[in-house]
Scaffold this motif. Structure first.
Motif, PDB file in Angstrom:
ATOM      1  N   MET A   1       0.830  -1.185   0.000  1.00 57.70           N
ATOM      2  CA  MET A   1       0.000   0.000   0.000  1.00 57.70           C
ATOM      3  C   MET A   1       0.860   1.227   0.000  1.00 57.70           C
ATOM      4  N   LYS A   2       0.396   2.185  -0.747  1.00 60.17           N
ATOM      5  CA  LYS A   2       1.155   3.418  -0.723  1.00 60.17           C
ATOM      6  C   LYS A   2       0.966   4.058   0.636  1.00 60.17           C
ATOM      7  N   ASN A   3       2.115   4.584   1.198  1.00 61.83           N
ATOM      8  CA  ASN A   3       1.985   5.362   2.420  1.00 61.83           C
ATOM      9  C   ASN A   3       1.528   6.760   2.004  1.00 61.83           C
ATOM     10  N   LEU A   4       0.306   6.737   1.486  1.00 60.63           N
ATOM     11  CA  LEU A   4      -0.248   7.930   0.887  1.00 60.63           C
ATOM     12  C   LEU A   4      -0.393   9.040   1.931  1.00 60.63           C
ATOM     13  N   THR A  89      -7.135   6.433  11.312  1.00 60.43           N
ATOM     14  CA  THR A  89      -6.167   6.471  10.220  1.00 60.43           C
ATOM     15  C   THR A  89      -6.192   5.129   9.496  1.00 60.43           C
ATOM     16  N   SER A  90      -5.241   4.908   8.602  1.00 62.57           N
ATOM     17  CA  SER A  90      -5.151   3.637   7.877  1.00 62.57           C
ATOM     18  C   SER A  90      -4.457   2.589   8.734  1.00 62.57           C
ATOM     19  N   GLY A  91      -4.920   1.345   8.624  1.00 63.16           N
ATOM     20  CA  GLY A  91      -4.300   0.265   9.377  1.00 63.16           C
ATOM     21  C   GLY A  91      -2.845   0.072   9.010  1.00 63.16           C
ATOM     22  N   HIS A  92      -2.500   0.230   7.710  1.00 58.36           N
ATOM     23  CA  HIS A  92      -1.123  -0.043   7.308  1.00 58.36           C
ATOM     24  C   HIS A  92      -0.138   1.005   7.816  1.00 58.36           C
ATOM     25  N   CYS A  93      -0.636   2.108   8.347  1.00 55.96           N
ATOM     26  CA  CYS A  93       0.260   3.107   8.937  1.00 55.96           C
ATOM     27  C   CYS A  93       0.885   2.613  10.234  1.00 55.96           C
ATOM     28  N   VAL A  94       0.229   1.638  10.869  1.00 56.49           N
ATOM     29  CA  VAL A  94       0.707   1.156  12.168  1.00 56.49           C
ATOM     30  C   VAL A  94       0.836  -0.359  12.244  1.00 56.49           C
ATOM     31  N   SER A  95       0.406  -1.093  11.215  1.00 57.57           N
ATOM     32  CA  SER A  95       0.498  -2.549  11.242  1.00 57.57           C
ATOM     33  C   SER A  95       0.567  -3.083   9.823  1.00 57.57           C
ATOM     34  N   GLN A  96       1.437  -4.084   9.608  1.00 54.49           N
ATOM     35  CA  GLN A  96       1.545  -4.740   8.307  1.00 54.49           C
ATOM     36  C   GLN A  96       1.086  -6.197   8.356  1.00 54.49           C
ATOM     37  N   ASP A  97       0.365  -6.579   9.387  1.00 49.99           N
ATOM     38  CA  ASP A  97      -0.096  -7.957   9.531  1.00 49.99           C
ATOM     39  C   ASP A  97      -1.370  -8.141   8.716  1.00 49.99           C
ATOM     40  N   LEU A 131      -2.194   1.952  20.328  1.00 45.92           N
ATOM     41  CA  LEU A 131      -2.985   1.478  19.195  1.00 45.92           C
ATOM     42  C   LEU A 131      -4.131   0.663  19.765  1.00 45.92           C
ATOM     43  N   VAL A 132      -5.340   1.153  19.610  1.00 41.89           N
ATOM     44  CA  VAL A 132      -6.508   0.454  20.133  1.00 41.89           C
ATOM     45  C   VAL A 132      -6.840  -0.744  19.259  1.00 41.89           C
ATOM     46  N   ARG A 133      -6.856  -0.515  17.952  1.00 40.81           N
ATOM     47  CA  ARG A 133      -7.195  -1.600  17.024  1.00 40.81           C
ATOM     48  C   ARG A 133      -6.762  -1.209  15.621  1.00 40.81           C
ATOM     49  N   ALA A 134      -6.154  -2.149  14.923  1.00 45.59           N
ATOM     50  CA  ALA A 134      -5.782  -1.921  13.524  1.00 45.59           C
ATOM     51  C   ALA A 134      -5.990  -3.203  12.741  1.00 45.59           C
ATOM     52  N   THR A 135      -6.407  -3.051  11.503  1.00 46.87           N
ATOM     53  CA  THR A 135      -6.562  -4.205  10.630  1.00 46.87           C
ATOM     54  C   THR A 135      -6.181  -3.848   9.203  1.00 46.87           C
ATOM     55  N   ALA A 139     -10.125  -4.867   5.489  1.00 44.77           N
ATOM     56  CA  ALA A 139     -10.246  -3.414   5.599  1.00 44.77           C
ATOM     57  C   ALA A 139      -8.854  -2.840   5.853  1.00 44.77           C
ATOM     58  N   ASP A 140      -8.759  -1.524   5.904  1.00 46.26           N
ATOM     59  CA  ASP A 140      -7.477  -0.854   6.183  1.00 46.26           C
ATOM     60  C   ASP A 140      -7.757   0.314   7.122  1.00 46.26           C
TER      61      ASP A 140
END
Length: 505
Positions: A1-4, A89-97, A131-135, A139-140
């Motif tokens: 994903m782009k770190n847009l 925010t986007s999930g990929h900003c804080v997690s790559q799982d 981080l409360v929750r990221a996916t 979803a992202d």
């Protein structure tokens, strides 16, 4: 994903050009759809609704990486702000799982609100707490708790943005507000406008995204990830900017930073298109100002946890091969995993949406050190492995379970060698040569070389090739002609035919 991960344009002078948009309800400030993004300076407080959008730096250790994020209204209709402040925010900003939900992880970064043109000395910085929750599974999205209360930010005049409870219809006018990079001479929040162009399921590397909004707002760049995508009339959040195909080559579609749409089992690149993860349902997960994904009203994805086999690295690209007799040999999933449920069911399909149907799933099998090794194919294109966790062989496939499986993707290419090596070879002043391979996933993934006297080295001989991972290889000058042999390998480890280059002394 782009770190847009400039000249100041005064929007007060921009005429109302959006069809059917009135000044009283136009949060696009009159900006024409699909026109260039404009910087926001908040002179005379005219951009106050976006004081809640900021520049997010998730980690102290990586100050070079930033995203965008927005303060969200967690009061759920209550006039009292009784809980902590949360940003979206986007999930990929804080997690790559790509397989699991990340939650309750301490963060040491910060977000800068009031990130307006000419105001960088006076931004309002808030520290991140956890981080409360990221996916990034389907979803992202990520929700981060700040080290402050919502009321404290309200007291400073920052009004949080509300999350919409309705899915936007096709053609709805949108605005995106974020902090894209590439404007180091004039860093600021930037506003762009465009209509919603529908939705699509996406594949990007190992990430399978479902039902993402698609649009063509301008100004999207690294740093834009996490920007709120807003209904232009209500200013409510309908999505979170995730990824884009801006500047992407067709040959790289479905690879990192090059999302492809999934159309009847085939990958399709939609040029110059951006995608956002829908935010619908997030508002139901706040109770008395506190995020609670276990609330009966919360409709977020399940927390089914998958652990991959030791040292296993997913590769979403493979190729049909031929054996010595010319017979077709199909690749296999080769997917080793364990779940936090005792059993699992699975099936293979051509589109992620088919995972939602309870039909054709396998019988329940043990979910500890499991292995799915079925063959994939035979047609070229995309295939998806749907995996759901169950507690007993008799557990019925409830709708919630069907909506939230783990989905594994694989693209199958037809048999044949990969692309020929593509090299730039330059003669140096000392008579040597500079060799620069062109890398392009998935087909030009790894290069191997061998060289020697032109009259003895045979490029067709597989012996002597060695991998080269540098972007520049230097070959010293010699008194006699040299032969350079090269092969390229794709991500399925299929070799190209050898290339031969003669290097004169």
């Amino acid at each position: 994903m782009k770190n847009l991960t400039h000249a100041v344009c005064s929007v007060a002078l921009i005429g109302l050009m959006g069809a059917g948009i009135t000044q009283a309800s136009d949060y696009g400030q009159g900006l024409e759809n699909d026109s260039a993004a404009i910087p926001l300076d908040n002179a005379q407080n005219r951009h106050a609704p976006w004081r809640a959008v900021g520049r997010l730096q998730p980690s102290k250790e990586r100050p070079d990486i930033h995203c965008s994020a927005s303060l969200i209204d967690s009061r759920n209709g209550s006039p009292v702000a009784s809980g902590p402040a949360y940003i979206l925010t986007s999930g990929h900003c804080v997690s790559q799982d790509a397989m699991n939900i990340s939650s309750d992880i301490p963060l040491d970064g910060h977000i800068d609100f009031d990130y307006f043109l000419g105001n960088l000395q006076n931004t309002m910085r808030s520290r991140l707490k956890r981080l409360v929750r990221a996916t990034t599974r389907g979803a992202d999205l990520a929700i981060i708790e700040l080290d402050t209360s919502l009321q404290s930010l309200l007291d400073k005049g920052i009004e949080p943005l509300s999350i919409s409870t309705h899915a936007p219809g096709n053609g709805v006018n949108l605005v995106i507000v974020g902090v894209p990079s590439g404007h180091e001479d004039a860093p600021a929040l930037r506003l762009s406008a465009c209509p919603l162009e529908g939705s699509a399921d996406l594949l990007e590397d190992v990430y399978v995204f479902r039902g993402f909004h698609k649009h063509r707002c301008q100004g999207v760049a690294p740093g834009s990830s996490g920007s709120p995508v807003l209904d232009r009339v209500s200013n409510q959040i309908v999505g979170v900017l995730s990824t884009s195909t801006k500047g992407v080559k067709e040959e790289n579609r479905c690879q990192p930073n090059a999302p492809c749409e999934i159309n009847n089992g085939q990958p399709v690149l939609s040029p110059d298109t951006s995608y956002s993860s829908p935010a619908l349902g997030l508002k139901t997960c706040f109770s008395q100002g506190v995020f609670n994904p276990l609330d009966i009203e919360c409709t977020l994805q399940s927390t089914l946890k998958m652990t991959l086999g030791a040292s296993y690295s997913p590769n979403p690209y493979s190729r049909v091969t031929l054996d010595d007799q010319g017979r077709t040999v199909l690749p296999t999933w080769s997917w080793p995993f364990s779940l936090d449920t005792p059993l699992y069911r699975y099936k293979a399909v051509r589109t992620p949406t088919e995972c939602e149907s309870p039909h054709h799933y396998s019988n329940a099998q043990g979910a500890t050190q499991a292995l799915i090794d079925d063959r994939v194919g035979p047609e070229a294109g995309l295939y998806f492995l749907c995996i759901i966790g169950v507690d007993s062989p008799d557990q019925r496939p409830a709708q919630e379970m069907m909506n939230k499986p783990v989905i594994v993707a694989m693209e199958i290419a037809p048999p044949g060698p990969t692309r020929m090596p593509e090299l730039t070879i330059e003669r140096m002043a000392d008579g040597g040569y500079k060799v620069m391979p062109y890398y392009s996933n998935p087909t030009l993934w790894v290069y191997t070389f061998k060289s020697g006297p032109a009259d003895t080295v045979q490029c067709d001989d597989p012996q002597g090739y060695r991998p080269e991972f540098d972007e520049v290889m230097i070959i010293e000058a010699t008194p006699s002609p040299m032969k350079l042999c090269s092969k390229a390998y794709d991500m399925a480890s299929q070799a190209s035919s050898p290339r031969t280059d003669l290097l004169l002394p």
